[in-house]
Design an enzyme around this catalytic site. Structure first.
Site, PDB file in Angstrom:
ATOM      1  N   LYS A  74       2.401  -3.375   7.210  1.00 22.50           N
ATOM      2  CA  LYS A  74       2.647  -3.551   5.772  1.00 22.50           C
ATOM      3  C   LYS A  74       4.089  -3.137   5.436  1.00 22.50           C
ATOM      4  CE  LYS A  74       0.183  -4.670   2.905  1.00 22.50           C
ATOM      5  NZ  LYS A  74      -0.211  -6.008   2.369  1.00 22.50           N
ATOM      6  N   THR A 110       0.823  -1.216   0.000  1.00 25.42           N
ATOM      7  CA  THR A 110       0.000   0.000   0.000  1.00 25.42           C
ATOM      8  C   THR A 110       0.856   1.265   0.000  1.00 25.42           C
ATOM      9  OG1 THR A 110      -1.452   1.270   1.461  1.00 25.42           O
ATOM     10  CG2 THR A 110      -0.102  -0.358   2.519  1.00 25.42           C
ATOM     11  N   ASP A 111       0.262   2.360  -0.462  1.00 23.22           N
ATOM     12  CA  ASP A 111       0.983   3.640  -0.398  1.00 23.22           C
ATOM     13  C   ASP A 111       1.038   4.188   1.036  1.00 23.22           C
ATOM     14  OD1 ASP A 111      -1.700   4.365  -0.135  1.00 23.22           O
ATOM     15  OD2 ASP A 111      -1.634   5.962  -1.627  1.00 23.22           O
ATOM     16  N   GLU A 112       0.263   3.560   1.939  1.00 23.21           N
ATOM     17  CA  GLU A 112       0.236   4.071   3.322  1.00 23.21           C
ATOM     18  C   GLU A 112       1.580   3.905   4.026  1.00 23.21           C
ATOM     19  OE1 GLU A 112      -3.275   3.440   5.608  1.00 23.21           O
ATOM     20  OE2 GLU A 112      -4.497   3.038   3.849  1.00 23.21           O
ATOM     21  N   TYR A 142      -1.567  -0.578  10.984  1.00 30.92           N
ATOM     22  CA  TYR A 142      -1.748  -1.233   9.679  1.00 30.92           C
ATOM     23  C   TYR A 142      -0.569  -0.930   8.760  1.00 30.92           C
ATOM     24  CZ  TYR A 142      -3.248  -1.693   4.796  1.00 30.92           C
ATOM     25  OH  TYR A 142      -3.288  -1.991   3.448  1.00 30.92           O
TER      26      TYR A 142
HETATM   27  N1  LIG Z   1      -8.063  -1.910  -0.373  1.00 33.97           N
HETATM   28  C1  LIG Z   1      -7.149  -1.019  -0.722  1.00 33.97           C
HETATM   29  O1  LIG Z   1      -7.495   0.138  -1.008  1.00 33.97           O
HETATM   30  C2  LIG Z   1      -5.702  -1.406  -0.818  1.00 33.97           C
HETATM   31  C3  LIG Z   1      -4.802  -0.486  -1.390  1.00 33.97           C
HETATM   32  C4  LIG Z   1      -3.457  -0.859  -1.524  1.00 33.97           C
HETATM   33  C5  LIG Z   1      -3.037  -2.100  -1.093  1.00 33.97           C
HETATM   34  N2  LIG Z   1      -3.926  -2.972  -0.534  1.00 33.97           N
HETATM   35  C6  LIG Z   1      -3.433  -4.299  -0.120  1.00 33.97           C
HETATM   36  O2  LIG Z   1      -4.062  -5.249  -0.961  1.00 33.97           O
HETATM   37  C7  LIG Z   1      -4.275  -6.473  -0.253  1.00 33.97           C
HETATM   38  C8  LIG Z   1      -5.742  -6.872  -0.324  1.00 33.97           C
HETATM   39  O3  LIG Z   1      -6.539  -5.811   0.219  1.00 33.97           O
HETATM   40  P1  LIG Z   1      -8.136  -5.915   0.268  1.00 33.97           P
HETATM   41  O4  LIG Z   1      -8.668  -4.539   0.314  1.00 33.97           O
HETATM   42  O5  LIG Z   1      -8.585  -6.849  -0.782  1.00 33.97           O
HETATM   43  O6  LIG Z   1      -8.326  -6.597   1.707  1.00 33.97           O
HETATM   44  P2  LIG Z   1      -9.559  -7.415   2.288  1.00 33.97           P
HETATM   45  O7  LIG Z   1      -9.550  -7.124   3.755  1.00 33.97           O
HETATM   46  O8  LIG Z   1     -10.798  -7.137   1.508  1.00 33.97           O
HETATM   47  O9  LIG Z   1      -9.162  -8.931   2.033  1.00 33.97           O
HETATM   48  C9  LIG Z   1      -8.147  -9.571   2.738  1.00 33.97           C
HETATM   49  C10 LIG Z   1      -8.337 -11.086   2.601  1.00 33.97           C
HETATM   50  O10 LIG Z   1      -7.234 -11.716   3.286  1.00 33.97           O
HETATM   51  C11 LIG Z   1      -7.764 -12.805   4.043  1.00 33.97           C
HETATM   52  N3  LIG Z   1      -6.880 -13.049   5.194  1.00 33.97           N
HETATM   53  C12 LIG Z   1      -6.706 -12.258   6.268  1.00 33.97           C
HETATM   54  N4  LIG Z   1      -5.843 -12.837   7.125  1.00 33.97           N
HETATM   55  C13 LIG Z   1      -5.444 -14.004   6.560  1.00 33.97           C
HETATM   56  C14 LIG Z   1      -4.551 -15.023   6.941  1.00 33.97           C
HETATM   57  N5  LIG Z   1      -3.884 -14.983   8.110  1.00 33.97           N
HETATM   58  N6  LIG Z   1      -4.366 -16.075   6.103  1.00 33.97           N
HETATM   59  C15 LIG Z   1      -5.051 -16.147   4.923  1.00 33.97           C
HETATM   60  N7  LIG Z   1      -5.917 -15.214   4.529  1.00 33.97           N
HETATM   61  C16 LIG Z   1      -6.111 -14.144   5.326  1.00 33.97           C
HETATM   62  C17 LIG Z   1      -9.165 -12.357   4.460  1.00 33.97           C
HETATM   63  O11 LIG Z   1      -9.990 -13.459   4.786  1.00 33.97           O
HETATM   64  C18 LIG Z   1      -9.626 -11.589   3.230  1.00 33.97           C
HETATM   65  O12 LIG Z   1     -10.290 -12.448   2.325  1.00 33.97           O
HETATM   66  C19 LIG Z   1      -3.778  -6.209   1.180  1.00 33.97           C
HETATM   67  O13 LIG Z   1      -2.479  -6.732   1.282  1.00 33.97           O
HETATM   68  C20 LIG Z   1      -3.770  -4.701   1.308  1.00 33.97           C
HETATM   69  O14 LIG Z   1      -2.795  -4.275   2.213  1.00 33.97           O
HETATM   70  C21 LIG Z   1      -5.249  -2.651  -0.386  1.00 33.97           C
END
Ligand SMILES: NC(=O)c1ccc[n+]([C@@H]2O[C@H](COP(=O)([O-])OP(=O)(O)OC[C@H]3O[C@@H](n4cnc5c(N)ncnc54)[C@H](O)[C@@H]3O)[C@@H](O)[C@H]2O)c1
Length: 337
Positions: free
Chosen positions: A167, A138-140, A163
């Site tokens: 990350k 993430t950009d965070e 968080y």
């Molecule tokens: N949503 C955003 O805006 C955003 C932006 C940049 C990066 N990201 C990154 O992208 C990735 C996905 O984000 P998202 O928004 O889809 O998140 P989300 O919370 O919707 O999904 C996360 C998934 O990971 C699973 N999970 C959690 N802990 C687990 C574990 N210990 N073992 C196996 N599975 C596990 C959960 O069940 C869920 O299905 C993350 O790594 C997040 O940091 C998200």
């Protein structure tokens, strides 16, 4: 046929990625691994439920024996790692699970991959030279910006929430496996995503749902926090490009050059809903209400995506206005069915 392990696929971005990836690469067999925490739902994967090149495994990325079994039984040749605890608010109230999943889980995954693919540092086992590990971040991790400036791949890390700190730690671990062991790693750092299948707890689904239920739409603080919003499919296409064309050991920032503040987002969603599904009287905007700000709320994030645009030819297909319309249509369909 290559087998690729994709983690966190029952969540928002991972599920959108699976749909994109399985159609784009008929030579890949995909294994989905997800713990199905509160944030994951198998409903998000229903379109690939019976797909012959997709297998879902319910499990935890921290469970080393399970990860080893998955690698051995399927001879996994690539990893695309989404699984994480992802909601900043939860990381403030319950940081421990963020360290467990985001840090320890990433370590377990990359360490098992290293041992499956490589004999020793900088020496791959025969036939495993092309195996690679893409870490979705993430950009965070870069902290917060003032009114000007953009995050580039060389911006110093300055995470401000548990968080983003977790990350950032996982990014550092992935980086170290490239530099210490010569693993083929790629890290992508993306801005805020929105689109179909996002969890209810996040800003955009909350605004849409509350509006349609004619409930108060809560906006943190003064609503002037700025994020660089990216439609989820554009993020998935960026990850796909970085996985296939990215240089090992490199980081790619992904962002749509679509900075919008929370007030604009809430107003825009209300305006579109006023047209598509008007209230009996008044505007959905009447429901917007300001609530106490999130602790340590970062003011502004914005990405400079020049590197992935120039080096890999990525470009966002949607701007915020086109992407939010598609997103609202998806939620209207979901709530009407
Ligand atoms: N949503 C955003 O805006 C955003 C932006 C940049 C990066 N990201 C990154 O992208 C990735 C996905 O984000 P998202 O928004 O889809 O998140 P989300 O919370 O919707 O999904 C996360 C998934 O990971 C699973 N999970 C959690 N802990 C687990 C574990 N210990 N073992 C196996 N599975 C596990 C959960 O069940 C869920 O299905 C993350 O790594 C997040 O940091 C998200």
């Amino acid at each position: 046929m290559k087998t690729i392990l994709v983690t966190g696929t029952a969540g928002f971005i991972g599920s959108n990625f699976i749909y994109h990836f399985i159609e784009s690469y008929p030579d890949y067999k995909l294994i989905s691994l997800d713990k199905l925490t509160y944030a994951g739902s198998l409903e998000n994967l229903n379109k690939v439920e019976n797909h012959e090149r997709h297998t879902f495994i319910k499990g935890d990325i921290c469970d080393r024996p399970l990860i080893e079994k998955i690698f051995t039984e399927n001879d996994v040749q690539g990893v695309i790692h989404f699984a994480a605890e992802s909601h900043v608010d939860n990381s403030i109230s319950n940081p421990g699970v963020f360290i467990e999943t985001n840090v320890n889980g990433t370590f377990t995954l990359i360490d098992v991959a290293y041992k499956h693919w490589m004999e020793k540092p900088f020496t791959f086992k025969n036939g495993y030279q092309d195996c690679k590990f893409l870490h979705v971040s993430t950009d965070e991790v870069y902290g917060t910006l003032g009114e000007t400036g953009l995050f580039t791949e060389t911006t110093s890390y300055a995470p401000n929430s548990p968080y983003s700190a977790s990350k950032a730690s996982s990014d550092m671990l992935v980086r170290s496996y490239h530099h210490t062991y010569g693993m083929n790693t790629i890290i992508t750092n993306c801005s805020n995503n929105y689109g179909p299948q996002q969890h209810n707890e996040k800003l955009i689904p909350t605004v849409i749902r509350k509006a349609l239920n004619e409930e108060i739409i809560p906006i943190y603080g003064d609503g002037k926090n700025i994020r660089d919003w990216l439609y989820v499919l554009d993020h998935c296409k960026g990850i796909d490009l970085a996985y296939h064309k990215g240089i090992f050991g490199e980081v790619y920032n992904i962002g749509g050059r679509n900075e919008r503040n929370n007030n604009y987002i809430a107003d825009k969603i209300c305006e579109i809903l006023d047209q598509l599904q008007p209230k009996k009287s008044g505007s959905y905007k009447d429901l917007i209400n300001y609530v106490e700000d999130r602790a340590g709320h970062d003011r502004r994030y914005a990405i400079d995506a020049t590197k992935i645009e120039t080096n890999l030819g990525w470009k966002a297909d949607e701007n915020f206005e086109s992407g939010i319309l598609k997103t609202i249509q998806w939620y209207l369909d979901k709530y009407s069915s």
